[in-house]
Write a protein that holds these residues in place. Structure first.
Motif, PDB file in Angstrom:
ATOM      1  N   ALA A 130       0.626  -1.138  -0.179  1.00  0.00           N
ATOM      2  CA  ALA A 130       0.103   0.041   0.005  1.00  0.00           C
ATOM      3  C   ALA A 130       0.827   1.340   0.232  1.00  0.00           C
ATOM      4  O   ALA A 130       0.480   2.087  -0.696  1.00  0.00           O
ATOM      5  N   ASN A 131       2.024   1.154   0.879  1.00  0.00           N
ATOM      6  CA  ASN A 131       2.854   2.535   0.961  1.00  0.00           C
ATOM      7  C   ASN A 131       3.643   2.769  -0.330  1.00  0.00           C
ATOM      8  O   ASN A 131       3.748   3.852  -0.686  1.00  0.00           O
ATOM      9  N   ARG A 132       3.893   1.568  -0.960  1.00  0.00           N
ATOM     10  CA  ARG A 132       4.950   1.594  -2.340  1.00  0.00           C
ATOM     11  C   ARG A 132       4.206   2.208  -3.303  1.00  0.00           C
ATOM     12  O   ARG A 132       4.516   2.992  -4.156  1.00  0.00           O
ATOM     13  N   TRP A 133       2.878   1.891  -3.458  1.00  0.00           N
ATOM     14  CA  TRP A 133       2.161   2.288  -4.642  1.00  0.00           C
ATOM     15  C   TRP A 133       1.023   3.247  -4.242  1.00  0.00           C
ATOM     16  O   TRP A 133       0.554   3.884  -5.213  1.00  0.00           O
ATOM     17  N   GLY A 134       0.878   3.614  -3.110  1.00  0.00           N
ATOM     18  CA  GLY A 134      -0.059   4.718  -2.673  1.00  0.00           C
ATOM     19  C   GLY A 134      -1.415   4.282  -3.114  1.00  0.00           C
ATOM     20  O   GLY A 134      -2.088   5.194  -3.628  1.00  0.00           O
ATOM     21  N   VAL A 135      -1.773   3.000  -2.440  1.00  0.00           N
ATOM     22  CA  VAL A 135      -3.170   2.550  -2.725  1.00  0.00           C
ATOM     23  C   VAL A 135      -3.934   2.131  -1.355  1.00  0.00           C
ATOM     24  O   VAL A 135      -3.128   1.884  -0.643  1.00  0.00           O
ATOM     25  N   PRO A 136      -5.055   2.108  -1.269  1.00  0.00           N
ATOM     26  CA  PRO A 136      -5.777   1.619   0.000  1.00  0.00           C
ATOM     27  C   PRO A 136      -5.922   0.113  -0.094  1.00  0.00           C
ATOM     28  O   PRO A 136      -5.822  -0.320  -1.143  1.00  0.00           O
ATOM     29  N   ILE A 137      -5.838  -0.426   0.987  1.00  0.00           N
ATOM     30  CA  ILE A 137      -5.916  -1.872   1.250  1.00  0.00           C
ATOM     31  C   ILE A 137      -7.127  -1.796   2.344  1.00  0.00           C
ATOM     32  O   ILE A 137      -7.383  -1.045   3.344  1.00  0.00           O
ATOM     33  N   PHE A 138      -7.885  -3.124   2.344  1.00  0.00           N
ATOM     34  CA  PHE A 138      -8.683  -3.617   3.329  1.00  0.00           C
ATOM     35  C   PHE A 138      -8.708  -4.788   3.631  1.00  0.00           C
ATOM     36  O   PHE A 138      -8.445  -5.896   2.538  1.00  0.00           O
ATOM     37  N   LEU A 139      -9.019  -5.442   4.837  1.00  0.00           N
ATOM     38  CA  LEU A 139      -9.157  -6.920   4.912  1.00  0.00           C
ATOM     39  C   LEU A 139     -10.407  -7.303   4.545  1.00  0.00           C
ATOM     40  O   LEU A 139     -11.471  -7.010   5.295  1.00  0.00           O
ATOM     41  N   GLY A 140     -10.659  -7.859   3.541  1.00  0.00           N
ATOM     42  CA  GLY A 140     -11.962  -8.359   2.927  1.00  0.00           C
ATOM     43  C   GLY A 140     -12.763  -9.547   3.838  1.00  0.00           C
ATOM     44  O   GLY A 140     -13.860  -9.499   3.687  1.00  0.00           O
ATOM     45  N   GLU A 141     -12.061 -10.480   4.317  1.00  0.00           N
ATOM     46  CA  GLU A 141     -12.725 -11.299   4.996  1.00  0.00           C
ATOM     47  C   GLU A 141     -11.624 -12.070   6.030  1.00  0.00           C
ATOM     48  O   GLU A 141     -10.732 -11.905   6.060  1.00  0.00           O
ATOM     49  N   THR A 142     -12.226 -12.179   7.415  1.00  0.00           N
ATOM     50  CA  THR A 142     -11.671 -12.623   8.325  1.00  0.00           C
ATOM     51  C   THR A 142     -12.605 -13.184   9.587  1.00  0.00           C
ATOM     52  O   THR A 142     -13.732 -12.845   9.412  1.00  0.00           O
ATOM     53  N   GLY A 143     -12.278 -13.671  10.627  1.00  0.00           N
ATOM     54  CA  GLY A 143     -13.236 -14.164  11.702  1.00  0.00           C
ATOM     55  C   GLY A 143     -13.219 -15.675  11.810  1.00  0.00           C
ATOM     56  O   GLY A 143     -12.190 -16.297  11.575  1.00  0.00           O
ATOM     57  N   GLU A 144     -14.465 -16.086  12.170  1.00  0.00           N
ATOM     58  CA  GLU A 144     -14.647 -17.379  12.396  1.00  0.00           C
ATOM     59  C   GLU A 144     -13.797 -18.264  13.577  1.00  0.00           C
ATOM     60  O   GLU A 144     -13.323 -19.306  13.095  1.00  0.00           O
ATOM     61  N   LEU A 145     -13.419 -17.420  14.440  1.00  0.00           N
ATOM     62  CA  LEU A 145     -12.856 -17.813  15.382  1.00  0.00           C
ATOM     63  C   LEU A 145     -13.488 -17.398  16.966  1.00  0.00           C
ATOM     64  O   LEU A 145     -14.678 -17.734  17.281  1.00  0.00           O
ATOM     65  N   THR A 146     -12.663 -16.798  17.806  1.00  0.00           N
ATOM     66  CA  THR A 146     -13.284 -16.607  18.869  1.00  0.00           C
ATOM     67  C   THR A 146     -13.281 -15.036  19.264  1.00  0.00           C
ATOM     68  O   THR A 146     -12.639 -14.188  18.407  1.00  0.00           O
ATOM     69  N   ASP A 147     -13.863 -14.530  20.112  1.00  0.00           N
ATOM     70  CA  ASP A 147     -14.275 -12.976  20.264  1.00  0.00           C
ATOM     71  C   ASP A 147     -12.785 -12.380  20.608  1.00  0.00           C
ATOM     72  O   ASP A 147     -12.435 -11.411  20.368  1.00  0.00           O
ATOM     73  N   GLU A 148     -11.959 -13.155  21.691  1.00  0.00           N
ATOM     74  CA  GLU A 148     -10.690 -12.380  21.913  1.00  0.00           C
ATOM     75  C   GLU A 148      -9.632 -12.430  20.733  1.00  0.00           C
ATOM     76  O   GLU A 148      -9.115 -11.471  20.461  1.00  0.00           O
ATOM     77  N   TRP A 149      -9.944 -13.402  19.850  1.00  0.00           N
ATOM     78  CA  TRP A 149      -8.948 -13.123  18.635  1.00  0.00           C
ATOM     79  C   TRP A 149      -9.713 -12.075  17.770  1.00  0.00           C
ATOM     80  O   TRP A 149      -8.777 -11.492  17.003  1.00  0.00           O
ATOM     81  N   ASN A 150     -10.718 -12.147  17.431  1.00  0.00           N
ATOM     82  CA  ASN A 150     -11.433 -11.076  16.646  1.00  0.00           C
ATOM     83  C   ASN A 150     -10.868  -9.609  17.279  1.00  0.00           C
ATOM     84  O   ASN A 150     -10.373  -8.928  16.355  1.00  0.00           O
ATOM     85  N   ALA A 151     -10.989  -9.434  18.505  1.00  0.00           N
ATOM     86  CA  ALA A 151     -10.556  -8.130  19.226  1.00  0.00           C
ATOM     87  C   ALA A 151      -9.124  -7.870  18.715  1.00  0.00           C
ATOM     88  O   ALA A 151      -8.778  -6.782  18.320  1.00  0.00           O
TER      89      ALA A 151
END
Length: 427
Positions: free
Chosen positions: A313-334
């Protein structure tokens, strides 16, 4: 969807070539009918600017999202099926047990009730800013001639309705093709034959490009649409990566050009290869107003898990986002969510609803008799005729109970899950 062990499939017949022309649903002349604002985007549109997604006033738009998995693209694990995992396999189970008429009724009602306005209202009140909607090509292309876009396809009305609710509740929608014609991933969730034929068969490539052009033509002026997420998790690591990976970015460029011919307004989002983890397939950005997405499940909540993406993202000056994640525990999510936010990375967790689940926002109560249905989804089809089939009327009753339980008012909200995302579930 998620980087879990997935079913592998074999191709038993030789690939064939196709040669059918498309009918374009809109024109570039129509796309130019509304003059752009001085900053190059129409008022109300989020755009990619530097390493951020920004509002028209230049302020950062924070992506805090939920994916509507299972709604328009069912997955076996969300039905407690262990073997029959793809949409077509799940549909086969329901039809085998309920009969074709009741099965058709179930799926029509399923798509109607699974996501409604009260789901949007809740997510907005909790503090979510976006929803990501996985799409299946079959709801937008002509079932009698899939080389043509069907302007009467069921998917258009469903998305139109969802966008109306999103706009009413101040939420932005990311439209995401999860099942491209032919299959872009080569596993169950692209509903293909188990190989990424989108990259091998020219007709499937043409259909994919035409579908995105039709989507962009329809929603070019819709500010409730945040962005177009072109292909979900293309090219699984089970396939010929040396051959396929170099073909991903050129396909993205072709799709983007088709989108830009009718829609100058919306960002496009490019998912990396191999479960959306491998940014090595990307060169410098080939267009303006482009973002990139990666998916990570069950990763260590440490900087090293995102460093390569931040560097990109920094090299090319573009935004990134985390498109999928989860399916574990609340503690891990946080922990994982907070670590991404530290680097200014927005997120969209997977997934909003699931059957009898603690790792979603909303849990659907498992109705009586569901285990008897799930038993057929958890063995090979060759075994079905030797199994004791539950009475059809019982199956139908169970399916109707499932639909009732899937309505927002009947679901159980996992408040700890929402809290783990730094948000607050309203009472």
């Amino acid at each position: 969807m998620i980087a879990r062990p997935r079913s592998r499939f074999c191709i038993s017949a030789a690939l064939v070539a196709f040669a059918v022309a498309f009918v374009a649903p809109a024109s570039a002349q129509q796309a130019a009918s509304t003059p752009p604002s001085p900053n190059g985007a129409l008022a109300g549109f989020v755009r990619a600017e530097g390493t951020r997604f920004v509002r028209p006033d230049g302020s950062t738009f924070a992506v805090k999202g939920m994916s509507f998995g299972n709604w328009l693209l069912p997955e076996g694990y969300m039905f407690k099926f262990k073997v029959q995992r793809s949409p077509r396999e799940i549909e086969d189970v329901i039809q085998y047990l309920a009969g074709p008429e009741e099965a058709a009724r179930f799926w029509k009602d399923f798509r109607d009730v699974y996501i409604r306005e009260d789901d949007f209202a809740f997510l907005s009140a909790a503090g979510f800013t976006t929803v990501r909607v996985p799409l299946h090509w079959k709801f937008f292309l002509d079932p009698a001639d899939p080389s043509r876009v069907d302007p009467q396809g069921e998917g258009w009305a469903l998305i139109d309705r969802a966008l109306g609710w999103a706009k009413a509740h101040g939420i932005k929608v990311i439209l995401d093709i999860h099942a491209a014609p032919g299959g872009q991933t080569g596993v169950n969730h692209d509903d293909g034959v188990g190989y990424p034929l989108t990259f091998y068969v020219p007709e499937f490539r043409r259909r994919t490009v035409a579908l995105w052009r039709a989507i962009a033509a329809r929603y070019r002026d819709e500010t409730a649409v945040l962005a177009y997420d072109l292909l979900n998790e293309p090219i699984s690591p089970y396939h010929d990566m040396d051959y396929l990976n170099p073909r991903l970015e050129p396909l993205y460029a072709e799709i983007t050009a088709a989108i830009r011919s009718v829609d100058p307004n919306h960002p496009v989002i490019l998912a990396a290869a191999q479960w959306s983890t491998n940014f090595g397939v990307f060169g410098p950005p080939f267009a303006d107003n482009v973002g990139y997405t990666y998916h990570k499940f069950w990763a260590s909540p440490e900087r090293r898990e995102v460093q390569d993406y931040v560097n990109f993202a920094n090299r090319w000056g573009v935004p990134i986002f985390l498109g999928e994640t989860g399916e574990l525990t609340d503690e891990w999510n946080a922990k994982y969510r907070a670590m991404n936010e530290k680097f200014g990375i927005g997120w969209s967790f997977w997934t909003y609803k699931n059957l009898d689940s603690r790792s979603t926002v909303a849990s659907i109560a498992k109705p009586e008799g569901w285990d008897a249905i799930a038993a057929f989804g958890s063995v090979p089809r060759a075994e079905w005729d030797s199994m004791q089939r539950p009475p059809r009327e019982q199956v139908v009753a169970t399916l109707r109970a499932y639909l009732d339980n899937a309505r927002f008012a009947r679901t159980t909200i996992n408040r700890g899950y929402v809290t783990s995302l730094g948000l607050t579930a309203p009472d």
